[in-house]
Design an enzyme around this catalytic site. Structure first.
Site, PDB file in Angstrom:
ATOM      1  N   HIS A   1      -0.241  -9.109  -3.353  1.00 21.68           N
ATOM      2  CA  HIS A   1      -0.874  -7.744  -2.564  1.00 21.68           C
ATOM      3  C   HIS A   1      -0.227  -6.489  -2.673  1.00 21.68           C
ATOM      4  O   HIS A   1       0.364  -6.019  -1.700  1.00 21.68           O
ATOM      5  CB  HIS A   1      -1.468  -8.096  -1.261  1.00 21.68           C
ATOM      6  CG  HIS A   1      -2.494  -6.986  -0.692  1.00 21.68           C
ATOM      7  ND1 HIS A   1      -3.658  -6.893  -0.826  1.00 21.68           N
ATOM      8  CD2 HIS A   1      -2.074  -5.993   0.266  1.00 21.68           C
ATOM      9  CE1 HIS A   1      -4.270  -6.106  -0.072  1.00 21.68           C
ATOM     10  NE2 HIS A   1      -3.210  -5.480   0.337  1.00 21.68           N
TER      11      HIS A   1
ATOM     12  N   ASP B   1       0.941  -1.282  -0.173  1.00 24.98           N
ATOM     13  CA  ASP B   1       0.057  -0.072   0.006  1.00 24.98           C
ATOM     14  C   ASP B   1       0.810   1.091  -0.141  1.00 24.98           C
ATOM     15  O   ASP B   1       2.076   0.906  -0.387  1.00 24.98           O
ATOM     16  CB  ASP B   1      -0.940  -0.144   1.260  1.00 24.98           C
ATOM     17  CG  ASP B   1      -1.526  -1.616   1.324  1.00 24.98           C
ATOM     18  OD1 ASP B   1      -2.201  -1.690   0.206  1.00 24.98           O
ATOM     19  OD2 ASP B   1      -1.500  -2.040   2.160  1.00 24.98           O
TER      20      ASP B   1
END
Length: 596
Positions: free
Chosen positions: A418, A82
């Protein structure tokens, strides 16, 4: 119980001798893995970059407006897949990497240019297109992070620990550059900055990293700015306690009170760099406050640096954990050599399915034993270090590599990490489960996923963060362990890499004035040494007097002995890892000894 003997016996019962190489991997395979896992940090760059993962997108920079109280605090590494910067894990990661660079320097190569212009020009992001630039690659990655910590360590009373809000950041699945253009409610600029938190651990780890950089970076201007920032961060760490709480993402309770390690390691590294005894006294004081019992039953990770502190305290300052954990090796063996939970010599404690972040155990254990081996001179664990690293690179029953892009020896690499930047998506309306087209160059990401050792196949669900997450703290011990392996298998000196020119060979001849005969000096064959505990015996086969100088790990001379005959017998006056330099008129040799 002698855990070391139990550990080696455990290897033997599987038919593995302590000095064997277990893995099918070649030296070049380890070079490939080290290259990928190191360059991963270039894909984590926030700010001006350059970030090689962003090449080819419309937004190649990100979050350049990050500031705190009017001070520019842009830059640094994204935490995971992220775009938030969590200093809690980032401080740990940057210190582990800087320490690895300092201790295993010759295991880190120069395979590419730090701005990635070589790959961009070739439009080829494989290892073969990299162009050396006479700077070791890990040093360049570390400099980018160190420059951020210089900004974050604003003063002795102001320090930035977190940039961004996790909840806002996670609303869109886009590149960091694109997210920067969105509103703050979607993770864009201007985003929240956490400064002046009651946090001792994060600034302590940052100070430790900066202190190492001030010692190992050859650039004098960098040394100066890194040391000044290290002192600021250390002062902040000393006057605070605990850890920043980032609810739902990094809970302060996860540290279980194990936060003294940050300020201890900062004091220790500042002492190693400056040789100022004030820092040594501080380090000794903080070492006594470390919660060794609380850190002895869980593996090395960003929330438990206790085993790392035990190793560094013992081998730099001759400090012992005390109590039932009588020395650093005992503590390591207690954590990693639990045979009820080990599988064929692989560290398996605290591993399993999704959410356990299984990769931390083999990589953390391999790194800690590598560090112990380097500082102590004990190589008995070298085979175990290599075996655990190889396991993560696909040398396992499932041929399952945990590093994105590493497919040597037909290993199956993860394909759905991810990681938002990996997919190069700039459409904020795209859902995470959309069929993103991954750019070919990004498939060599080099990040190590959290993993699941209980499943023989990789998950293809990119939203499954508990298995497919890649983070800076997951890679750091792996990079360190790979550096150690290569420093033993195929070390590269500064001369080998063209960083320094070879020194002119010393005059290795001596004129015999009575006969006029020139005889060659045998630089390394003249002396022999035997050690028994703290007692050393040195003999010179050339039958001439010689001088013995003993140095500690900081380069301080702690003892000197002059022999007028051909032998010397003496007792070491210092403990720890020592360098014994023996010099005569015709020869010279340096021994590394361990005095306990």
């Amino acid at each position: 119980m002698n855990f070391k003997k139990l550990f080696m016996a455990g290897l033997a019962c599987f038919g593995l001798a302590a000095t064997d190489s277990f893995a099918a991997l070649s030296t070049d395979d380890y070079v490939e893995a080290a290259w990928m896992t190191t360059r991963f940090y270039g894909a984590q760059r926030s700010g001006e970059g350059p970030n090689w993962l962003a090449f080819g997108t419309n937004y190649t920079t990100s979050f350049t407006k990050d500031n705190y109280q009017g001070k520019d605090v842009s830059g640094g590494w994204f935490d995971c897949g992220d775009h938030v910067m969590y200093g809690q894990s980032q401080g740990f990661s940057s210190y582990v990497l800087a320490l690895s660079y300092a201790e295993f320097t010759e295991g880190f190569y120069d395979l590419y240019t730090g701005d990635y212009s070589d790959y961009k020009a070739a439009n080829d992001y494989t290892r073969k297109s990299g162009k050396p630039n006479k700077i070791r690659d890990l040093l360049e990655e570390l400099r980018y992070e160190a420059d951020f910590w210089v900004k974050a360590a604003i003063s002795s009373s102001a320090f930035v620990t977190v940039k961004g809000d996790g909840n806002a950041d996670h609303t869109k699945w886009v590149t960091p550059g694109k997210m920067s253009t969105l509103g703050s409610g979607e993770g864009g600029q201007s985003r929240s900055i956490t400064g002046n938190a009651n946090d001792s651990f994060t600034p302590g780890m940052a100070a430790a990293m900066l202190a190492v950089m001030a010692r190992v970076d050859p650039d004098k201007s960098n040394q100066t700015k890194y040391l000044a920032a290290a002192k600021n961060a250390y002062a902040y760490s000393k006057s605070h306690s605990g850890i920043t709480n980032s609810a739902g993402f990094y809970e302060s309770s996860w540290w279980g009170g194990r936060t003294t390690d940050g300020v201890f390691l900062a004091a220790l590294e500042l002492y190693r760099t400056t040789k100022d005894n004030t820092y040594k006294s501080d380090a000794e004081k903080y070492f006594d406050k470390i919660e060794f019992a609380k850190g002895s039953d869980t593996r090395l990770n960003y929330a438990n640096a206790v085993p790392l502190s035990a190793v560094m305290g013992q081998w730099v300052l001759d400090l012992q954990p005390g109590g039932s954990y009588r020395d650093a090796l005992y503590l390591l063996d207690h954590i990693y050599s639990d045979y009820e939970k080990n599988s064929n010599g692989i560290f398996m404690r605290e591993t399993g399915g999704g959410g356990s972040f299984s990769v931390r155990t083999p990589s953390g254990g391999a790194f800690l034993y590598a560090l112990y081996a380097k500082l102590s001179g004990d190589t008995d664990y070298d085979s175990a270090i290599e075996k655990n690293v190889a396991y993560l690179l696909g040398d396992n029953n499932n041929k399952k590599s945990y590093v994105v892009g590493f497919t040597r020896n037909s290993a199956k690499a993860p394909t759905a990490p991810h990681h938002r930047g990996y997919y190069a998506n700039e459409n904020p309306d795209m859902d995470v489960n959309s069929g993103f087209n991954v750019p070919e160059k990004n498939k060599l990401l080099g990040g190590m996923i959290a993993g699941a050792f209980s499943d023989g196949n990789h998950s293809g669900d990119k939203s499954q963060w508990n298995v497919n997450e890649v983070c800076v703290d997951l890679n750091a011990p792996m990079v360190g362990a790979l550096g150690y392996i290569l420093s033993k298998k195929a070390p590269k000196t500064d001369v080998d890499l063209g960083i320094k020119e070879a020194e002119k060979p010393a005059d290795t001849t001596k004129k015999d004035t009575t006969t006029g005969i020139i005889s060659e000096i045998a630089m390394n064959s003249a002396f022999s040494m035997n050690q028994s505990g703290m007692d050393l015996s040195i003999v010179n086969a050339k039958n001439e007097g010689f001088k013995v100088q003993v140095f500690d790990m900081l380069g301080n001379k702690v003892q000197e002995v002059i022999s007028t005959g051909n032998s010397a017998n003496f007792t070491l006056q210092a403990k720890g890892v020592l360098h014994v330099k023996v010099t005569s008129g015709l020869a010279q040799k340096v021994y590394t000894v361990k005095a306990l």
